[in-house]
Design an enzyme around this catalytic site. Structure first.
Site, PDB file in Angstrom:
ATOM      1  N   ARG A 235       0.848  -1.191   0.000  1.00 30.13           N
ATOM      2  CA  ARG A 235       0.000   0.000   0.000  1.00 30.13           C
ATOM      3  C   ARG A 235       0.881   1.237   0.000  1.00 30.13           C
ATOM      4  O   ARG A 235       1.885   1.307   0.697  1.00 30.13           O
ATOM      5  CB  ARG A 235      -0.938   0.014   1.220  1.00 30.13           C
ATOM      6  CG  ARG A 235      -2.101  -0.964   1.120  1.00 30.13           C
ATOM      7  CD  ARG A 235      -3.093  -0.562   0.028  1.00 30.13           C
ATOM      8  NE  ARG A 235      -4.260  -1.429  -0.042  1.00 30.13           N
ATOM      9  CZ  ARG A 235      -4.352  -2.494  -0.820  1.00 30.13           C
ATOM     10  NH1 ARG A 235      -3.323  -2.833  -1.588  1.00 30.13           N
ATOM     11  NH2 ARG A 235      -5.457  -3.215  -0.850  1.00 30.13           N
ATOM     12  N   GLU A 264      -2.282   7.600  -5.084  1.00 34.07           N
ATOM     13  CA  GLU A 264      -2.519   6.972  -6.396  1.00 34.07           C
ATOM     14  C   GLU A 264      -3.958   7.059  -6.866  1.00 34.07           C
ATOM     15  O   GLU A 264      -4.233   6.868  -8.051  1.00 34.07           O
ATOM     16  CB  GLU A 264      -2.098   5.508  -6.364  1.00 34.07           C
ATOM     17  CG  GLU A 264      -2.998   4.617  -5.525  1.00 34.07           C
ATOM     18  CD  GLU A 264      -2.580   3.157  -5.583  1.00 34.07           C
ATOM     19  OE1 GLU A 264      -3.434   2.330  -5.925  1.00 34.07           O
ATOM     20  OE2 GLU A 264      -1.420   2.837  -5.306  1.00 34.07           O
ATOM     21  N   HIS A 296       0.067  -0.171  -9.987  1.00 34.42           N
ATOM     22  CA  HIS A 296      -0.746  -1.085  -9.175  1.00 34.42           C
ATOM     23  C   HIS A 296      -1.202  -2.289 -10.009  1.00 34.42           C
ATOM     24  O   HIS A 296      -2.387  -2.620 -10.066  1.00 34.42           O
ATOM     25  CB  HIS A 296      -1.962  -0.361  -8.595  1.00 34.42           C
ATOM     26  CG  HIS A 296      -2.439  -0.967  -7.302  1.00 34.42           C
ATOM     27  ND1 HIS A 296      -2.798  -0.215  -6.210  1.00 34.42           N
ATOM     28  CD2 HIS A 296      -2.607  -2.264  -6.933  1.00 34.42           C
ATOM     29  CE1 HIS A 296      -3.175  -1.019  -5.224  1.00 34.42           C
ATOM     30  NE2 HIS A 296      -3.066  -2.259  -5.645  1.00 34.42           N
TER      31      HIS A 296
END
Length: 332
Positions: A235, A264, A296
């Site tokens: 994360r 993000e 991601h």
């Protein structure tokens, strides 16, 4: 039939959810919009919602969902730092997740970042496309015999450790609950400060919570070896981006590979190639020659997406029919 609103949906979400949603009592409707206070009204007339990593399930959103009659939320991911769990409990909501989809997917991506940075694959690829076959500036280093510190030895951390053991790395880890399987691999569990100071490569695999937020900060960066490599596929909030930029500028941090970023939600999963990026920290990170960023995609394999879709569908069907869902799929 139960209607489920899927937020932050992409084409692959529709393809895989529809593929596995055969002979069920669920009807899915897909929205590209991210769940937020501004978009929560889209959930009107639905029985449940399905959200992803950057959707906002804060107090305001959860109260509005309750007003709309929605008591069931399915996260198609493992992390839940974007959900106000205490508020959800107080409202009597049921929230399920996908606790494990493919640890190997993220672990392999993690090691891919390490290899790309250590051997400069990305730079070599671009050179060859321009018919430049010079090796100047491409010298790397072996992973073999390097000390790798893993923070978080759960499913993904363990899968990463197993891969790195095959490379002949010296493995250390930090976790509040040392994984016996990792111990059997020969992993030495140490305190955080020791992990920072001893590791040539550090990889983050812990959840994001109040205790781990900005676990990588000015102090922890100062503990690290000169020229150390830092990898984050967990994360974004685990890293204090300002401190990392400073460490990179001062040449304290040797390499950075990230698949996640703390801000993000306004960047990742979208095509912004024709836009001006407004995030100055991210823009600065992308300029460093020793920084590798992916958007991601660590989870993004066919095996993982299949598991996410299938697990989400099964959990929703069980909860909406008033049946008991196995505890490890529930957040509480």
């Amino acid at each position: 039939m139960f209607k489920v609103a899927v937020f932050s949906s992409k084409k692959y979400d529709q393809v895989f959810i529809n593929r596995f949603n055969q002979n069920t009592d669920l009807v899915f409707e897909f929205f590209e919009s991210k769940l937020s206070a501004e978009t929560v009204e889209l959930a009107h007339n639905f029985d449940a919602i399905c959200i992803f990593v950057n959707d906002e399930a804060n107090t305001q959103v959860l109260h509005k969902l309750t007003e709309l009659g929605i008591k069931t939320i399915a996260l198609r991911c493992a992390g839940f730092n974007n959900v106000d769990i205490e508020c959800a409990q107080s409202l009597g909501m049921k929230i399920c997740r996908v606790p494990e989809y493919s640890p190997e997917a993220v672990a392999e991506h993690t090691v891919g970042l390490m290899l790309t940075l250590s051997r400069k694959f990305h730079k070599a690829y671009n050179r060859i496309r321009e018919d430049n076959f010079s090796l100047d500036g491409l010298m790397g280093f072996n992973l073999n015999k390097k000390t790798v510190g893993i923070i978080g030895a759960g499913h993904i951390g363990l899968a990463t450790l197993k891969i790195l053991k095959g490379f002949g790395c010296k493995l250390i880890a930090n976790d509040p609950y040392p994984n016996p399987e990792a111990v059997n691999l020969g992993v030495n569990f140490v305190e955080l400060e020791q992990l920072f100071s001893k590791s040539d490569i550090i990889s983050l695999h812990c959840p994001l919570n109040s205790e781990t937020r900005h676990i990588i900060n000015e102090q922890s960066l100062n503990y690290m070896k000169p020229n150390a490599m830092l990898i984050n596929t967990s994360r974004g909030g685990l890293i204090d981006s300002h401190s990392v930029v400073t460490a990179l500028k001062r040449k304290k941090l040797g390499y950075l590979g990230i698949d996640v970023y703390e801000l993000e939600s306004n960047l990742f999963f979208e095509d912004l190639s024709g836009e001006i990026i407004q995030d100055d920290i991210f823009a600065r990170l992308s300029t460093f020659p020793n920084v590798l960023i992916t958007g991601h995609q660590g989870f993004f394999t066919e095996e993982a997406i299949s598991t996410i879709a299938n697990t989400t569908i099964n959990s929703l069907s069980i909860l909406l029919n008033g049946k008991v869902l196995e505890e490890h799929f529930l957040l509480y």
